[in-house]
Design a protein around this motif. Structure first.
Motif: not given
Length: 206
Positions: A142-154, A166-172
């Motif tokens: 995938g294209d990492a420049s088009q990917c967004s990321f969610e960060i969860n403190a556990q 958690i990336p919006s695209d697992e293929n980057v």
């Protein structure tokens, strides 16, 4: 190994020059008889990304079996029976085998590439079933420049911090790190650039 004939030669030799004394004794024996198995296999793809394949093998009985994952290019270079024979010859007693339900995650594969999962009954160095094969293809990168990321403190306490990216695209391919909260945006960028350059220089990133 099973279903094979062996000859063992025994003799006495001089420890200095290796000269043989007396007669060479010969012993002939056979490996254990291994009956064919009626085991059949259901192969299931659990997940794929651009560099990983997770698959499951469900046999019809508890007989032992072995498995291998190779590229389609390797698979096309020789008959599957020849590949299995070569694999058994190379691995010998360290040949991987299992029984019952089995799942595995293969990582660090090539993106957008066809792989072949080979499964066959195996016991005492002998194939006991015909091979079952399935072609599995990894995803395109995938294209990492088009990917967004969610960060969860556990987990957060005085001494530890656990978090999930958690990336919006697992293929980057992406990089993550952690720093003190008083860093500026430019400081964080500079720190990340230096950290990534260092890991590339030692071969950890590509």
């Amino acid at each position: 190994y099973g279903n094979r004939q062996y000859i063992c030669y025994v003799c006495y030799t001089d420890p200095q020059d290796g000269k043989v004394f007396g007669n060479v004794e010969v012993y002939e024996f056979a490996g254990p008889e291994v009956a064919p198995s009626c085991n059949t296999f259901t192969l299931e793809v659990l997940s794929t990304t651009f560099r990983s394949i997770e698959y499951a093998i469900t046999p019809s009985n508890d007989d032992t079996y072995s498995y291998s994952l190779i590229t389609k290019e390797q698979f096309d270079q020789q008959p599957v029976e020849e590949y299995i024979a070569n694999m058994m010859a190379v691995n010998g007693m360290f040949m991987p085998y299992t029984n019952g339900y089995f799942s595995r995650l293969e990582e660090y594969l090539l993106p957008d590439t066809e792989y072949v999962l080979i499964v066959f009954g195996y016991s005492a160095g002998v194939c006991t079933t015909e091979p079952t094969v399935q072609i599995i293809k990894t995803n395109p990168q995938g294209d990492a420049s088009q990917c967004s990321f969610e960060i969860n403190a556990q987990a957060l306490n005085r001494y530890t911090l656990s978090y999930e990216v958690i990336p919006s695209d697992e293929n980057v391919i992406y990089y993550y790190d952690i720093c003190l909260g008083d860093e500026t945006a430019d400081g964080i960028k500079n720190m990340l650039d230096a950290a990534i350059d260092e890991q590339i220089s030692i071969g950890w990133l590509s």
